[in-house]
Design an enzyme around this catalytic site. Structure first.
Site, PDB file in Angstrom:
ATOM      1  N   ASP A  99      41.040  48.654  37.900  1.00  3.42           N
ATOM      2  CA  ASP A  99      39.624  48.317  38.434  1.00  3.42           C
ATOM      3  C   ASP A  99      39.297  49.681  39.515  1.00  3.42           C
ATOM      4  OD1 ASP A  99      37.342  47.322  39.413  1.00  3.42           O
ATOM      5  OD2 ASP A  99      38.443  46.157  41.237  1.00  3.42           O
ATOM      6  N   LYS A 117      31.811  49.779  41.411  1.00  3.50           N
ATOM      7  CA  LYS A 117      32.722  49.208  40.627  1.00  3.50           C
ATOM      8  C   LYS A 117      32.283  49.520  39.220  1.00  3.50           C
ATOM      9  CE  LYS A 117      35.636  46.831  43.609  1.00  3.50           C
ATOM     10  NZ  LYS A 117      37.160  46.890  43.727  1.00  3.50           N
ATOM     11  N   THR A 162      36.133  50.224  34.166  1.00  2.00           N
ATOM     12  CA  THR A 162      37.329  49.382  34.243  1.00  2.00           C
ATOM     13  C   THR A 162      38.094  49.605  33.144  1.00  2.00           C
ATOM     14  OG1 THR A 162      35.722  47.893  35.512  1.00  2.00           O
ATOM     15  CG2 THR A 162      38.151  46.804  34.669  1.00  2.00           C
ATOM     16  N   THR A 209      43.640  43.060  43.139  1.00  2.00           N
ATOM     17  CA  THR A 209      44.526  44.046  43.378  1.00  2.00           C
ATOM     18  C   THR A 209      46.074  43.201  43.691  1.00  2.00           C
ATOM     19  OG1 THR A 209      43.167  45.589  44.184  1.00  2.00           O
ATOM     20  CG2 THR A 209      45.348  46.037  44.651  1.00  2.00           C
ATOM     21  N   HIS A 237      47.001  42.167  49.593  1.00  2.00           N
ATOM     22  CA  HIS A 237      46.184  43.171  49.671  1.00  2.00           C
ATOM     23  C   HIS A 237      44.829  42.734  50.524  1.00  2.00           C
ATOM     24  CE1 HIS A 237      43.034  45.832  47.680  1.00  2.00           C
ATOM     25  NE2 HIS A 237      42.426  44.657  47.580  1.00  2.00           N
ATOM     26  N   ASP A 296      35.734  39.890  38.536  1.00  2.00           N
ATOM     27  CA  ASP A 296      37.008  40.400  39.221  1.00  2.00           C
ATOM     28  C   ASP A 296      37.227  39.437  40.493  1.00  2.00           C
ATOM     29  OD1 ASP A 296      39.108  42.312  39.758  1.00  2.00           O
ATOM     30  OD2 ASP A 296      37.652  43.515  41.074  1.00  2.00           O
ATOM     31  N   GLU A 307      45.829  45.574  38.657  1.00  2.00           N
ATOM     32  CA  GLU A 307      45.488  44.406  38.508  1.00  2.00           C
ATOM     33  C   GLU A 307      45.960  43.719  37.183  1.00  2.00           C
ATOM     34  OE1 GLU A 307      41.131  42.873  39.192  1.00  2.00           O
ATOM     35  OE2 GLU A 307      41.176  44.304  40.933  1.00  2.00           O
ATOM     36  N   ARG A 365      38.798  45.378  59.697  1.00  4.37           N
ATOM     37  CA  ARG A 365      38.505  44.728  60.939  1.00  4.37           C
ATOM     38  C   ARG A 365      39.546  44.400  62.114  1.00  4.37           C
ATOM     39  NH1 ARG A 365      36.493  42.492  56.441  1.00  4.37           N
ATOM     40  NH2 ARG A 365      38.646  41.295  56.005  1.00  4.37           N
ATOM     41  N   GLU A 419      42.780  50.246  41.295  1.00  5.76           N
ATOM     42  CA  GLU A 419      43.174  48.882  41.770  1.00  5.76           C
ATOM     43  C   GLU A 419      44.241  48.315  40.860  1.00  5.76           C
ATOM     44  OE1 GLU A 419      40.149  46.290  43.183  1.00  5.76           O
ATOM     45  OE2 GLU A 419      40.238  47.406  45.035  1.00  5.76           O
ATOM     46  N   ARG A 434      35.504  53.946  46.640  1.00  3.84           N
ATOM     47  CA  ARG A 434      35.850  53.665  48.217  1.00  3.84           C
ATOM     48  C   ARG A 434      34.551  53.953  49.034  1.00  3.84           C
ATOM     49  NH1 ARG A 434      38.702  49.243  46.858  1.00  3.84           N
ATOM     50  NH2 ARG A 434      40.690  49.902  45.953  1.00  3.84           N
ATOM     51  N   TYR A 475      39.951  38.674  43.932  1.00  2.55           N
ATOM     52  CA  TYR A 475      40.485  39.141  45.122  1.00  2.55           C
ATOM     53  C   TYR A 475      41.539  38.297  45.824  1.00  2.55           C
ATOM     54  CZ  TYR A 475      39.537  41.449  49.992  1.00  2.55           C
ATOM     55  OH  TYR A 475      39.657  41.870  51.026  1.00  2.55           O
ATOM     56  N   GLU A 518      45.299  51.255  50.253  1.00  2.96           N
ATOM     57  CA  GLU A 518      46.620  50.758  50.879  1.00  2.96           C
ATOM     58  C   GLU A 518      47.746  51.671  51.132  1.00  2.96           C
ATOM     59  OE1 GLU A 518      45.969  47.304  48.262  1.00  2.96           O
ATOM     60  OE2 GLU A 518      47.167  46.479  49.822  1.00  2.96           O
ATOM     61  N   TYR A 540      27.686  47.537  50.244  1.00  3.69           N
ATOM     62  CA  TYR A 540      28.317  46.275  49.667  1.00  3.69           C
ATOM     63  C   TYR A 540      27.893  45.255  50.516  1.00  3.69           C
ATOM     64  CZ  TYR A 540      31.649  45.354  53.554  1.00  3.69           C
ATOM     65  OH  TYR A 540      32.380  45.028  54.750  1.00  3.69           O
ATOM     66  N   GLN A 554      31.399  52.151  47.805  1.00  2.00           N
ATOM     67  CA  GLN A 554      31.350  50.659  48.115  1.00  2.00           C
ATOM     68  C   GLN A 554      31.167  50.331  49.584  1.00  2.00           C
ATOM     69  OE1 GLN A 554      35.200  48.945  47.066  1.00  2.00           O
ATOM     70  NE2 GLN A 554      34.667  47.110  47.813  1.00  2.00           N
TER      71      GLN A 554
END
Lengths: 423, 423
Positions: free
Chosen positions: B240, B260, B264, B357, B140, B133, B208, B149, B206, B244, B135, B371, B251, B247
Site C-alpha cells: 500500500d 494512497k 497499490t 500494515t 503498527h 484497506d 500488507e 499523538r 506498507e 505521508r 489498519y 516506523e 486526511y 496524507q
C-alpha cells in the site's frame, strides 16, 4: 441543422412545459419493459422512453459497433467519447423534432421505439467503476463544523485549499425506487462507556449531485480544466444516505466507512453535460486563490434548482424540507475531477463523483437533516403533527432537480428512497 | 485420493525445497507468453506455469462453462464457489503428482500446458471490484499513534472495538513489476504558511496481505464467521504505497485520498485459503472481548513469514529491512470481512481487502519506513554507505511471504516495485 439545445425546438411528442424531459434535454437511462424487453439504453422525452436499441437495429443512429445500446449500462456508449456523444444527441434530437418526418410518420417504428415511461422499469444507468464522495459546499462544511467544533474552528485548515473527498463504496450504488434498509453498526453515544451493535438511530440523507465520468485517464497522468470537462458525460441526482451515529464513532482517523457503505441512491436519468451547457454559471469567488492546478477559467457551476421533500410515515403527504441550488458549490465538479487525478490516480469510464451535500446560505437551503434539525436539537414540523430529527422507518424521501429554460425545464426526474426497518 | 495439502505429495516436476510453489501450494495467476498467448489463468508449480486453459480445452478439468480459464482474470472461476475451487485444486494436484501418468506421460500435452515461469508475463490476477484497506496491526497503529499523538493517546478509542478501515481506490491496483511514479500533491510542511503542489517528499511502502473475495454477499445482508470464511478465495502480498506528506495535510476529516490513490501493488499469485489451511493459528488475545458479531471461534490468523528488502538506488544490492509475520494481526481477515458487511454493504467477487500494515512487537518487524525511520528521525543504513528515511527515485522494494511446511514452503513469490521520478 439547429443545435439540440435550441430553445425553439419542439418535438412531435407533446411535452408539458413543467416536464423534466423536453427535446432540449434528452437524458440517457437504462430501462426494461413489462412485456419482456431486456434492459437497454433509452432516452426520456416527455412521458415516453425512446428505445435506442430499437433505433440502432433499424440503422437509424449509426453509432459505433452494433449493440452499443443493447446492454444494461451506458458504459460502452460513454467509452466512445464526447464527439460521438454530441453526434448521437444531435441525431436523436433530429429524429424527435416536430418538423422531421422520419420517425414522426413511421407508425410501425414509433410503436416499437416509444415506450410510455409508466410502463418502463428504470435501472441503474451505469456500471459504477468507482464511487468517490466530495465535501465541497462551504455552507454545509461550515454548518457541520460549527455543530461539532464551534464557530471559530468550523472549517478545517485544508478545506479552502482543495476539494476534500474520500472513496465511497461502489457496490451499493442503487437506482431511485430501491428501498433502503436501516443499517446496523457500532454505536457509542457520548454517555456510553462502551459501544454496542444495533440499528442506526440517526439515519440521514445528503442532497448531492453525481458526476458521471465517461472517459478514462491513465495512471500517473494529471488532468487540466479542459481535459476534465471533456471527460464528464453528465450528471445525476445523488442521495448519500448517512448513518450519523455509526459515522461519529468510526471515522477517526480514516474517515467514513460503514456509515456510508449501506446505500447511495442515484436518479435513473443522466442529464448530459451538453444539455446543461446553457445553464453554466461561475461559482462563488474562491479566496484564497486556488493553487495553479485547481484554477479554472470557465463557468463550471450550474444554475440548477434542487428540491427535497419528505413523506414521513404514516402520512401520505410529502412536504418540502429543502430548496437549494447547485450553483452554490465552492469547488466545481471540474476542480474535483482534476484534484482526484492529481496524484496520478487513474479515472475510469463509469466512475461516479458525488458533489458533497449541497447547502445554501439560507436555513431553508440545508441539504441534510443533520443541518435542518441542527444535530437533532431543532425537530422539523411535518403534516399530521409529526416531527422529525432524523429518518424513521417507512419515511420516504424525494429529490428533484432542474434547470429552468425559456418555456422548458431541463430536469432529472425524481430520486426516491424509502426506509425499511433494520432486519 | 490424497488431500492436495498432504505433505508427502510430490510432483513429477522437480521443485526445490526453497521454492514457493510446491505441489502443496498451486496458487492461481494470470499470464501471457512471449510467443503470443493471450492472458489466461495458470497455476504455479516449481519453475513452471501450468496453463489451465490448455487443460480445459483438452477436457482435463471439467470446470463450469468452457472458457472459464481463457480470460484475463480469475473472477469467473471464483464466482463458481468454494466447492468448485476445492475440486479443481484436487484435480490439478492429481494431474501434477509424480505417480499419476495422465499429464506426466503425455509429452504433447506437457509441451503445450507447461510454460517456464521465466517466459511468462504475469498480469493482475483479478478484476478488482472494490479495494478496501484496513489498519489492523496493533503494533503498527500504536507506533503511528505514539509518533503523532504521544504514548498516552496512541490508540484511538474505537481501535480496540472494530477493524478500522477505509475504501481505497481500485483503479490503481497493479501487479508486481509495475513501476510506480512518485505522486504529486498538496504539501504543507508544519512550518509553511500555505500549501504548495509538488512531488511527494515522504514516499513510503506498507507491507500488507490482501484478501481476495471470491463470493458475493447481497446488499442489506450480514455475515457470520463461517460464511465469511467461505467467501475468501485466497491471499496476495500487498504493498500500500503511501505519500505521508500528502496524507498528513489532506486526511482530516474524511481520511486518506490522494495519498494512497496513485498505486497499490499486489503479487501475481493468489495463494488459496485451502493451501494456507495447515498454517492457521489463533491471533493475539482480544481485550476487550469483541462485540458478538465480531467474535470468532476458529484460528483465523496465519503463521506466515513476511520479508521486505530495499534496493536503494544506485546500489544493486538489496538489504532486508523488515522480517515479520502475518500472525501478529489483531483483527483477522474474517473479522474484517464480517465488519465490512455489517452495515449491509454488499461484497462482490473480486473485492480486495488490505490487512493494514503488518508490524510485529520487535523493531526489526516494522512494516513501513514511517516506523523504521521513526518518522524520518532515525535514518536507515544501507549498503554502499547510503541512508534512507523515505523512498528515493530508483529505489526498488521487494516483499516476500511464505508458510513453512515440513520440507516445503507455501509461498507467494515476489512483489516488486520500483520508484520512477515525478513527471
Amino acid at each position: 441543422m439547429p443545435h439540440p439545445n435550441d430553445p425553439s425546438l419542439r418535438s412531435f411528442i407533446p411535452v408539458d412545459p413543467t416536464s423534466d424531459f423536453p427535446i432540449q434535454n434528452l437524458p440517457y437511462g437504462v430501462f426494461s419493459s413489462k412485456d419482456g424487453l431486456a434492459p437497454r439504453v433509452g432516452v426520456a422525452i416527455g412521458d415516453f422512453v425512446l428505445d435506442l436499441w430499437e433505433l440502432e437495429q433499424d440503422s437509424r443512429l449509426g453509432v459505433g459497433p452494433l449493440g452499443i445500446f443493447a446492454g444494461p449500462s451506458l458504459n460502452p456508449f460513454m467509452a466512445l467519447g464526447p464527439k460521438v456523444w454530441s453526434q448521437t444527441r444531435a441525431r436523436i434530437s433530429e429524429l424527435l423534432r416536430h418538423d422531421h418526418p422520419e420517425l414522426r410518420d413511421n407508425d410501425e417504428l414509433r410503436a416499437r421505439a416509444l415506450v410510455p415511461i409508466r410502463d418502463a422499469k428504470l435501472h441503474l444507468p451505469i456500471a459504477v467503476s468507482g464511487y468517490t464522495d466530495f465535501y465541497s459546499s462551504k455552507e454545509h462544511a461550515t454548518n457541520v463544523g460549527v455543530m461539532f467544533r464551534g464557530k471559530d474552528n468550523a472549517l478545517q485548515p485544508n478545506w479552502l485549499y482543495m476539494p476534500i473527498g474520500y472513496n465511497g463504496r461502489a457496490s451499493t450504488v442503487v437506482v431511485s425506487g430501491t428501498k433502503v434498509r436501516r443499517p446496523r453498526g457500532q454505536l457509542k453515544p457520548p454517555n456510553a462507556e462502551v459501544p454496542s451493535f444495533g440499528p442506526c438511530k440517526r439515519l440521514d440523507f445528503e442532497l448531492e449531485m453525481g458526476v458521471v465520468i465517461g472517459q478514462p485517464s491513465a495512471m500517473g497522468e494529471m488532468l487540466d480544466e479542459s481535459r476534465a470537462e471533456k471527460m464528464i458525460f453528465g450528471f445525476v441526482l445523488l442521495n448519500d444516505w448517512s448513518a450519523r451515529d455509526i459515522q461519529q464513532w468510526e471515522y477517526v482517523p480514516l474517515g467514513p466507512f460503514q456509515a456510508k457503505a449501506f446505500a447511495t441512491s442515484i436518479s435513473p436519468w443522466i442529464v448530459t453535460s451538453e444539455a446543461l451547457e446553457p445553464f453554466r454559471v461561475h461559482g462563488p469567488e474562491q479566496d484564497p486563490v486556488p493553487l495553479p492546478y485547481l484554477q479554472q477559467t470557465h463557468p463550471n457551476n450550474y444554475d440548477l434548482t434542487l428540491d427535497v421533500s419528505l413523506r414521513a410515515a404514516p402520512v401520505n403527504e410529502g412536504q418540502r424540507i429543502c430548496r437549494t441550488n447547485f450553483k452554490y458549490m465552492y469547488w466545481s465538479s471540474v476542480q474535483q475531477l482534476v484534484h482526484h487525478a492529481s496524484s496520478g490516480c487513474a479515472m475510469n469510464v463509469g466512475d461516479l463523483l458525488g458533489s458533497g451535500t449541497i447547502s445554501g446560505p439560507e436555513k431553508s437551503q440545508r441539504g441534510s437533516l443533520l443541518e435542518i434539525s441542527w444535530n437533532g436539537t431543532e425537530p422539523l414540523d411535518l403534516p399530521g403533527g409529526l416531527k422529525r430529527t432524523f429518518l424513521e422507518d417507512g419515511d420516504s424521501l424525494v429529490m428533484r432537480g432542474w434547470c429552468q429554460g425559456d418555456g422548458f425545464r431541463v430536469g432529472f426526474g425524481e430520486l426516491e428512497g424509502t426506509i425499511l426497518p433494520a432486519e
